[in-house]
Structure formats: C-alpha cells, structure tokens
Design a protein around this motif. Sequence first.
Motif, PDB file in Angstrom:
ATOM      1  N   PHE A  52      24.493  63.303   8.124  1.00 41.25           N
ATOM      2  CA  PHE A  52      24.099  64.528   8.816  1.00 41.25           C
ATOM      3  C   PHE A  52      24.715  64.557  10.212  1.00 41.25           C
ATOM      4  CE2 PHE A  52      21.341  61.469  10.673  1.00 41.25           C
ATOM      5  CZ  PHE A  52      20.896  61.969  11.892  1.00 41.25           C
ATOM      6  N   SER A  53      24.683  65.733  10.816  1.00 41.37           N
ATOM      7  CA  SER A  53      25.102  65.921  12.209  1.00 41.37           C
ATOM      8  C   SER A  53      23.955  66.604  12.946  1.00 41.37           C
ATOM      9  CB  SER A  53      26.357  66.791  12.296  1.00 41.37           C
ATOM     10  OG  SER A  53      27.469  66.141  11.726  1.00 41.37           O
ATOM     11  N   PRO A  54      23.356  65.964  13.962  1.00 37.52           N
ATOM     12  CA  PRO A  54      22.211  66.567  14.659  1.00 37.52           C
ATOM     13  C   PRO A  54      22.628  67.716  15.571  1.00 37.52           C
ATOM     14  CG  PRO A  54      22.810  64.479  15.679  1.00 37.52           C
ATOM     15  CD  PRO A  54      23.683  64.624  14.468  1.00 37.52           C
ATOM     16  N   GLY A  55      21.967  68.847  15.423  1.00 39.26           N
ATOM     17  CA  GLY A  55      22.241  69.983  16.287  1.00 39.26           C
ATOM     18  C   GLY A  55      23.688  70.424  16.237  1.00 39.26           C
ATOM     19  N   ALA A  56      24.277  70.599  17.423  1.00 38.11           N
ATOM     20  CA  ALA A  56      25.668  71.037  17.530  1.00 38.11           C
ATOM     21  C   ALA A  56      26.638  69.862  17.567  1.00 38.11           C
ATOM     22  CB  ALA A  56      25.843  71.904  18.778  1.00 38.11           C
ATOM     23  N   SER A  57      26.125  68.644  17.400  1.00 40.18           N
ATOM     24  CA  SER A  57      26.992  67.466  17.444  1.00 40.18           C
ATOM     25  C   SER A  57      28.000  67.483  16.295  1.00 40.18           C
ATOM     26  CB  SER A  57      26.142  66.192  17.358  1.00 40.18           C
ATOM     27  OG  SER A  57      26.949  65.047  17.184  1.00 40.18           O
ATOM     28  N   LYS A  71      15.342  68.472   8.997  1.00 38.85           N
ATOM     29  CA  LYS A  71      15.488  68.290  10.440  1.00 38.85           C
ATOM     30  C   LYS A  71      14.615  67.153  10.971  1.00 38.85           C
ATOM     31  CE  LYS A  71      16.828  73.066  11.476  1.00 38.85           C
ATOM     32  NZ  LYS A  71      16.500  74.297  12.239  1.00 38.85           N
ATOM     33  N   ALA A  72      13.629  66.741  10.172  1.00 45.22           N
ATOM     34  CA  ALA A  72      12.736  65.648  10.585  1.00 45.22           C
ATOM     35  C   ALA A  72      13.363  64.318  10.189  1.00 45.22           C
ATOM     36  CB  ALA A  72      11.356  65.819   9.960  1.00 45.22           C
ATOM     37  N   VAL A  73      14.352  63.870  10.966  1.00 42.41           N
ATOM     38  CA  VAL A  73      15.054  62.612  10.700  1.00 42.41           C
ATOM     39  C   VAL A  73      14.201  61.453  11.212  1.00 42.41           C
ATOM     40  CG1 VAL A  73      17.138  61.270  11.152  1.00 42.41           C
ATOM     41  CG2 VAL A  73      17.293  63.759  10.853  1.00 42.41           C
ATOM     42  N   VAL A  74      13.935  60.467  10.368  1.00 42.12           N
ATOM     43  CA  VAL A  74      13.030  59.379  10.736  1.00 42.12           C
ATOM     44  C   VAL A  74      13.758  58.064  11.031  1.00 42.12           C
ATOM     45  CG1 VAL A  74      11.135  60.405   9.428  1.00 42.12           C
ATOM     46  CG2 VAL A  74      12.617  58.710   8.327  1.00 42.12           C
ATOM     47  N   TRP A  75      15.034  57.973  10.628  1.00 40.90           N
ATOM     48  CA  TRP A  75      15.776  56.731  10.863  1.00 40.90           C
ATOM     49  C   TRP A  75      17.271  57.025  10.830  1.00 40.90           C
ATOM     50  CZ3 TRP A  75      19.161  53.597   7.896  1.00 40.90           C
ATOM     51  CH2 TRP A  75      19.393  52.300   8.423  1.00 40.90           C
ATOM     52  N   VAL A  76      18.025  56.341  11.707  1.00 41.40           N
ATOM     53  CA  VAL A  76      19.481  56.494  11.771  1.00 41.40           C
ATOM     54  C   VAL A  76      20.107  55.112  11.786  1.00 41.40           C
ATOM     55  CG1 VAL A  76      21.430  57.446  13.048  1.00 41.40           C
ATOM     56  CG2 VAL A  76      19.239  58.649  13.062  1.00 41.40           C
ATOM     57  N   ALA A  77      21.118  54.900  10.953  1.00 42.22           N
ATOM     58  CA  ALA A  77      21.783  53.594  10.874  1.00 42.22           C
ATOM     59  C   ALA A  77      22.735  53.397  12.052  1.00 42.22           C
ATOM     60  CB  ALA A  77      22.525  53.469   9.550  1.00 42.22           C
ATOM     61  N   ASN A  78      23.742  54.224  12.122  1.00 39.90           N
ATOM     62  CA  ASN A  78      24.801  54.087  13.146  1.00 39.90           C
ATOM     63  C   ASN A  78      24.477  54.909  14.384  1.00 39.90           C
ATOM     64  OD1 ASN A  78      25.153  56.299  11.325  1.00 39.90           O
ATOM     65  ND2 ASN A  78      27.235  56.634  12.095  1.00 39.90           N
ATOM     66  N   ARG A  79      23.386  54.582  15.046  1.00 34.21           N
ATOM     67  CA  ARG A  79      22.905  55.353  16.194  1.00 34.21           C
ATOM     68  C   ARG A  79      23.958  55.468  17.302  1.00 34.21           C
ATOM     69  NH1 ARG A  79      16.901  53.731  18.085  1.00 34.21           N
ATOM     70  NH2 ARG A  79      17.102  55.797  19.053  1.00 34.21           N
ATOM     71  N   THR A 179      18.255  65.417  21.964  1.00 31.55           N
ATOM     72  CA  THR A 179      17.977  65.976  20.642  1.00 31.55           C
ATOM     73  C   THR A 179      19.221  66.012  19.758  1.00 31.55           C
ATOM     74  OG1 THR A 179      18.328  68.200  21.535  1.00 31.55           O
ATOM     75  CG2 THR A 179      16.049  67.385  21.447  1.00 31.55           C
ATOM     76  N   GLU A 180      20.399  65.848  20.354  1.00 29.19           N
ATOM     77  CA  GLU A 180      21.640  65.859  19.581  1.00 29.19           C
ATOM     78  C   GLU A 180      22.361  64.518  19.605  1.00 29.19           C
ATOM     79  OE1 GLU A 180      23.990  69.107  20.983  1.00 29.19           O
ATOM     80  OE2 GLU A 180      22.698  70.622  20.053  1.00 29.19           O
ATOM     81  N   ASP A 181      21.714  63.509  20.192  1.00 29.18           N
ATOM     82  CA  ASP A 181      22.318  62.180  20.280  1.00 29.18           C
ATOM     83  C   ASP A 181      21.278  61.123  19.929  1.00 29.18           C
ATOM     84  OD1 ASP A 181      23.662  59.862  20.813  1.00 29.18           O
ATOM     85  OD2 ASP A 181      24.129  60.324  22.907  1.00 29.18           O
ATOM     86  N   PRO A 182      21.356  60.538  18.723  1.00 33.78           N
ATOM     87  CA  PRO A 182      20.346  59.557  18.302  1.00 33.78           C
ATOM     88  C   PRO A 182      20.505  58.166  18.905  1.00 33.78           C
ATOM     89  CG  PRO A 182      21.968  59.867  16.566  1.00 33.78           C
ATOM     90  CD  PRO A 182      22.325  60.846  17.651  1.00 33.78           C
ATOM     91  N   ALA A 183      21.484  57.979  19.777  1.00 32.36           N
ATOM     92  CA  ALA A 183      21.637  56.671  20.427  1.00 32.36           C
ATOM     93  C   ALA A 183      20.355  56.323  21.183  1.00 32.36           C
ATOM     94  CB  ALA A 183      22.824  56.703  21.384  1.00 32.36           C
ATOM     95  N   PRO A 184      20.003  55.033  21.313  1.00 33.12           N
ATOM     96  CA  PRO A 184      18.767  54.658  22.002  1.00 33.12           C
ATOM     97  C   PRO A 184      18.697  55.234  23.408  1.00 33.12           C
ATOM     98  CG  PRO A 184      19.699  52.761  20.880  1.00 33.12           C
ATOM     99  CD  PRO A 184      20.725  53.859  20.780  1.00 33.12           C
ATOM    100  N   GLY A 185      17.599  55.938  23.702  1.00 35.59           N
ATOM    101  CA  GLY A 185      17.376  56.511  25.020  1.00 35.59           C
ATOM    102  C   GLY A 185      16.732  55.511  25.961  1.00 35.59           C
ATOM    103  N   GLU A 186      16.199  56.006  27.075  1.00 35.56           N
ATOM    104  CA  GLU A 186      15.645  55.108  28.086  1.00 35.56           C
ATOM    105  C   GLU A 186      14.178  54.776  27.854  1.00 35.56           C
ATOM    106  OE1 GLU A 186      15.894  56.893  31.925  1.00 35.56           O
ATOM    107  OE2 GLU A 186      15.340  58.892  31.227  1.00 35.56           O
ATOM    108  N   PHE A 187      13.540  55.414  26.845  1.00 39.82           N
ATOM    109  CA  PHE A 187      12.120  55.173  26.608  1.00 39.82           C
ATOM    110  C   PHE A 187      11.899  54.351  25.332  1.00 39.82           C
ATOM    111  CE2 PHE A 187      12.343  59.120  29.024  1.00 39.82           C
ATOM    112  CZ  PHE A 187      11.463  58.847  30.062  1.00 39.82           C
ATOM    113  N   SER A 188      10.873  53.521  25.363  1.00 41.72           N
ATOM    114  CA  SER A 188      10.531  52.712  24.195  1.00 41.72           C
ATOM    115  C   SER A 188       9.025  52.499  24.135  1.00 41.72           C
ATOM    116  CB  SER A 188      11.251  51.356  24.242  1.00 41.72           C
ATOM    117  OG  SER A 188      10.855  50.602  25.376  1.00 41.72           O
TER     118      SER A 188
END
Length: 478
Positions: A52-57, A71-79, A179-188
């Motif tokens: 998939f491609s999130p949003g306009a990515s 649209k409810a993506v729960v897991w991404v492999a290649n974040r 919302t268009e980038d599943p890479a790990p953000g600053e919150f955990s």
Amino acid sequence: MQALRNLFVCFLLFSFLRISTTSTLDTITPSRYIRDGETLVSAGGSFELGFFSPGASEGRYLGIWYTFDTKAVVWVANRETPLGDSSGVLKVTEQGVLVLLNTSNRIVWSSNSSTTAGNPVSQLLDSGNLVVKDGNETNPDKFLWQSFDYPCDTFLPEMKLGWDSSTGLDRYVSSWRSTEDPAPGEFSLRMDRRGFPQFDTMKGAKIMATAGSWNGIYFTAYPYPPQTRENQILGYKFVLDKDEIYYEYRLLNRSMFSRYVLNPSGTAQRFTWVHQTHSWELSSTLQADQCQNYALCGAYTSCNMNVSPSCACLKGFVPKSPKDWNSGYWSGGCVRKIPLACSYGDDFLKYTGVKLPDTSSSWFDKSMSLKECKGLCLKNCSCTAYANLDIREGGTGCLLWFGNLTDIRQFNPGGGQDLYVRMAASELDGIEKKSKFNREKLLGILISSAVFLVGTLITGLILYIYGRRNSEIKESEA
C-alpha cells in the motif's frame, strides 16, 4: 460430439484455474510468494496483508490492515525503507526468513529469525499476527518469528507489550512520523522497568504521561468500577515474573474489533468498530485532561481536575517557591513543613482515592501484608510512602516509595486506591488537631443551624396559634 466434450472439459479446466488463482490465501511457502497487487487474507477474514501507499505518498510499503477498512493499517514491515515502485515481492526462504525484495531482487526488509525450520511457512493469523513457523505448528512459543513482537503504532488484542527477560526483547508501540510516513516517530508507549513496572508515554527520552502501575484490576491512572462497559468488552492480563514483564488485553466478544493507536501527535486512543455505522468509535483517550501530564504539579502534590487550581500541596507540605506557585507554575512542587525524624516519631497519613505516585523509585514484595509493609517503611529512613501492591480481595502485597513522591492524582469517590504518606509525628498531630477543629466547627455550625431552624419553627407555630385564637375570640364576640 467429441468437439462439444472437449469444449466442456476446457470450460471446467478454465473455471478450476480461475477459482484457484482468485481464491484467498493466508499462507506463503518457499515455493509460493506474493507480489505487489496480491494479498494474504487471514482464515477468518478479519485481516489482510499486502502492499500500500499511505495518503499521497508514492512509496510502497508491506503492511497489514482490516479487510473492512483498508485505511486502518495496524502493522508495517519496511517502515523506514519504502519501495520506489510496485515491483515488491514477499517471500519466505528455505531457512524460515521472511524477505521483502525490490525490483533489483535486493532485500529491502527481512525478519530476524535466528532459528531454522524443516518446513517453513509464513501465515497471517486472524488476530492480525504475521508469523513464521514450522509447518502446522500452532504453539506461539515455538514460532520462529512473529510481527506481534515488533509492534508499530497499533496495540492489538492478544499482543504483548513489555519485556522478555530471557531474550532481551522489548515490545513497545511507536507512532508514525506523520499520517503519510509510517517511519517511527518521536513518541512511544513502553514499559518502564525501574522499580515496580509502569507504562509511560514518551517523547524521545522524556516521559509525557504515565498509565501508572498495575494494581491487579487496572492501571492506577485509569480506575474504573468493576461492572463497566469496558470490563464487558475487554479482558486484561498483567504478567510479572523472572522470565517476562508484559501487559495484554483480549476481546471477550470475538465479533467485535478494538485497537489502541498512538498517533503522530503522541496521543494514545482506543477505537472500537461499530458495525451499524461502519466506522471506528473513539472509546477512550489516555491523555484526556491536564492532570494526566506527567508530574504537572511537581513533588509532594496532588492534581484534581474538579477544583481550581488543579494542583495542591499534600497535607503538611508547602510550595517550594511560593512566587512560582502563585503564578501558576507548579512543576517546582512542594516541600515538607517539618522534616522527618527518621524512624523515631514518624507515622503515616492516609490518602484515599488517588493515583499512586510514579513507581520508578519504588520497591515491591508480592506476599507481604500491609502491616508488615508499614513496619518495613518505618525502618528505612529513605522510605516516604507505602501502599498495597494488589487491591483485590481486600489488598495484598507491599509497594514502597523512596525519595520524592510525584504524579499523584485525586479521583472522585470510588476511584483510585489508598496511599500512606510518611509524616513527622508533630506534623500529624497538627493535621489531626486541625481536622478535629474543622469537624467540631462544622458540627457547631450544624447544631447552631438546627437550633435556629427549630426555634424558627416553634416561633412560627406559636404566632400561628396565637393569631388563630384571636380570630376565634373576635368571631365569638361578634
């Protein structure tokens, strides 16, 4: 006739091939893989895995989502390593390793299984868990690898959050970068193992909020009565032993769907799928009000959203900086009016209905009684408070605090639990005398009010009788 027979055979063969190529699969093997545009669907039909491609990515990612809401993506492999085109391929190797290949046949992402299997397969389970296992193995403890061990921004039912002490595996939730980038953000959202474990929402290395410690029924920051809708939907489990420290929840009704999501802004929310509206309903928010901001009021304070200002010093404490405190800057906290006398002359003041303080500087024992807990705290000059570790069945276990007490919250009656804060005996005497004076003052006010009310009623009754008697006399004279 022969021509018709041949045509019929060709039709059956075409139909069979069409059915076999369009039927859904939940498993891949070394000889059977999926490309971009193809998907795996779990046996029960709840989850789907694909590209998939999130949003306009324009990047392509391998992910898992609900079949009824893509649209409810729960897991991404290649974040962190999106594919640049739609040529991605997911395979499982003969050694039992999942690999995601790009157009150059180079590995973009892979699972990190360290063991091999004789008959490796990768299967998407109906829990949303993508696993690598040996053949028909069903025991999760024997899976070679599973996506549930590597959460993204979503905490699903049956997923563990916490530590595996034997392997050093840390399972925690991390937000998307956007919302268009599943890479790990600053919150955990992760388990803090210092002292008695608690769950913290982090921004980098800074604690933003804490769910508190587990008291056998709930995390102390989020108390709820036993018979609530929450308890009728979800079942909770907290495990703390030499091998593991983790928390998980399960859906008591298998026909329902619920998920926790840590959004890119750092807010943790629980959503429940409503079949009637075909939409997600926001069920709860972990950072719902000001008092859930970590240590908002500083040390030796309590936060109460039902009063203004929300922050107040504990009894026997005063603001460390009155100027800052009066200007609404409370993080400096409060200090004792009277220093502790160590084990000589100290005692404890009981607070009811509170969120327990931050447990990162605590010690615990599962079997000790509350009386033994108090005695142990008195013997240690650094011990500042104690409480029951588990509030079920009247309370069991011992939880001791050392150093400052922070992040206490006052709840409405019926919420929270009991906390015993160490005080100098002379300070306790003053608090008790003040409480007694206030009680006597209140009693005096109540008595005076009652006497005044009774007196008013009697006077009114006398005047009524006197007036009526005069009226009767005048009527008889007439």
